[in-house]
Design an enzyme around this catalytic site. Structure first.
Site, PDB file in Angstrom:
ATOM      1  N   SER A 270       0.851  -1.182   0.000  1.00 46.07           N
ATOM      2  CA  SER A 270       0.000   0.000   0.000  1.00 46.07           C
ATOM      3  C   SER A 270       0.895   1.244   0.000  1.00 46.07           C
ATOM      4  O   SER A 270       1.905   1.280  -0.699  1.00 46.07           O
ATOM      5  CB  SER A 270      -0.939  -0.033   1.204  1.00 46.07           C
ATOM      6  OG  SER A 270      -1.815   1.058   1.195  1.00 46.07           O
TER       7      SER A 270
ATOM      8  N   TYR B 283      -4.677   8.752  -6.152  1.00 42.36           N
ATOM      9  CA  TYR B 283      -3.738   7.738  -5.684  1.00 42.36           C
ATOM     10  C   TYR B 283      -4.152   7.245  -4.297  1.00 42.36           C
ATOM     11  O   TYR B 283      -4.213   6.036  -4.042  1.00 42.36           O
ATOM     12  CB  TYR B 283      -2.334   8.313  -5.648  1.00 42.36           C
ATOM     13  CG  TYR B 283      -1.264   7.353  -5.182  1.00 42.36           C
ATOM     14  CD1 TYR B 283      -0.901   6.266  -5.970  1.00 42.36           C
ATOM     15  CD2 TYR B 283      -0.605   7.536  -3.968  1.00 42.36           C
ATOM     16  CE1 TYR B 283       0.079   5.372  -5.553  1.00 42.36           C
ATOM     17  CE2 TYR B 283       0.373   6.655  -3.546  1.00 42.36           C
ATOM     18  CZ  TYR B 283       0.712   5.573  -4.342  1.00 42.36           C
ATOM     19  OH  TYR B 283       1.682   4.694  -3.919  1.00 42.36           O
TER      20      TYR B 283
ATOM     21  N   LYS C 173      -5.429   3.406  -3.026  1.00 43.89           N
ATOM     22  CA  LYS C 173      -4.790   2.662  -1.942  1.00 43.89           C
ATOM     23  C   LYS C 173      -5.754   2.427  -0.774  1.00 43.89           C
ATOM     24  O   LYS C 173      -5.696   1.380  -0.116  1.00 43.89           O
ATOM     25  CB  LYS C 173      -3.540   3.405  -1.466  1.00 43.89           C
ATOM     26  CG  LYS C 173      -2.408   3.422  -2.501  1.00 43.89           C
ATOM     27  CD  LYS C 173      -1.931   2.023  -2.851  1.00 43.89           C
ATOM     28  CE  LYS C 173      -0.688   2.038  -3.723  1.00 43.89           C
ATOM     29  NZ  LYS C 173      -0.208   0.672  -4.044  1.00 43.89           N
TER      30      LYS C 173
END
Length: 296
Positions: A150, A164, A168
């Site tokens: 992660s 982004y 994650k």
């Protein structure tokens, strides 16, 4: 006459750890290549998968324990074929590392639909396809360890990294559920949250077309970035991952780096403070009542 006391028995030497088989995505550089190289150095077998990976990325001494697999993780059929090929070549899988990832920078409003979907295709769906492909092998043998790489960005959203972070966050939600689903089959899942490492994530990142309205915020961010940061060598992350997979009871989450460790606690404290400040409103929003339309 003094009779010497019998010598204390020596502790038995630990049994040598059998070689294990790794499947690592994003293995052509950065953290993925560091993980693969560290596994090979200790005598393990590695299926190294990436779009552009070659045998020249690794020491020639390890070629007999290395399988290079060109792979685009967004292609679900190709992922299944690659995982099956690795399991067939080495006779099984032990450790699956979902490391492949991309970074898209930009304010949330600036992204096109195609750009937003592309971020999730790699960071979420690519990892999901690998898990789906690997689980039948791990389930059949009753063991295995899936590592989901992660990011510090999954601890919280930050300006210009919203997509982004979202990808994650989604990966971590999926992984928490997966850990509970797979536990009954002897398969473990760990979410690895790295801080800063010298990889090619930033040199290969995609950037959304900037909107003028965000100019002042972008300028402020650039001032902060100009102060620079001291990132770490990927090999340090690889050392931590080796300790992780060697543990008898690996955690669901592992933070890598002092900065991300401190940030995780800071963010968690602030969230708890906010929840506590709004406790009265939260609790007042719940009152059990009979189901609508129920008789009575």
């Amino acid at each position: 006459m003094n009779v010497p006391a019998p010598a204390a028995p020596r502790p038995a030497s630990p049994a040598p750890r059998p070689a294990r088989t790794w499947f690592v995505t994003g293995a052509s550089g950065g953290l993925g290549r560091a993980f693969a190289r560290a596994a090979l150095e200790r005598g393990d077998r590695v299926a190294a998968a990436a779009r552009t990976v070659t045998e020249q990325d690794f020491d020639a001494r390890h070629r007999d324990r290395l399988l290079v697999l060109p792979l685009d993780v967004t292609d679900r059929a190709a992922v299944f074929a690659a995982v099956d090929a690795a399991a067939g070549h080495f006779g099984g899988l032990d450790i699956v590392v979902n490391n492949a990832g991309t970074l898209s920078m930009g304010m949330v409003e600036e992204f096109t639909e195609a750009e937003a979907r592309a971020q999730f295709e790699v960071n979420l769906f690519g990892a999901m396809w690998v898990c789906q492909a690997a689980l039948p092998h791990l389930r059949a043998q009753g063991s295995g360890h899936i590592l989901q790489i992660s990011s510090i960005a999954a601890l919280g959203g930050f300006p210009s990294t919203g997509l982004y972070s979202a990808s994650k966050f989604a990966l971590e939600g999926l992984s928490e559920a997966l850990a509970m689903e797979a536990a009954g089959f002897g398969v473990k899942v760990t979410i690895v949250q790295p801080g800063g490492y010298w990889t090619d994530l930033y040199t290969r990142m995609a950037t959304a077309a900037p909107m003028e309205a965000y100019g002042p915020l972008r300028a402020e961010l650039e001032k902060q970035w100009a102060q620079g940061s001291v990132d770490s060598a990927p090999e340090l992350a690889a050392e931590a991952v080796l300790k992780l997979v060697d543990g008898d009871d690996p955690p669901l989450r592992l933070l890598l780096g002092s900065m991300v460790y401190d940030l995780a606690f800071d963010i968690s404290r602030r969230r708890m403070e906010t929840w506590a400040a709004w406790e009265e409103v939260s609790r007042a929003a719940e009152r059990a009542v009979p189901a609508p339309g129920a008789g009575g």
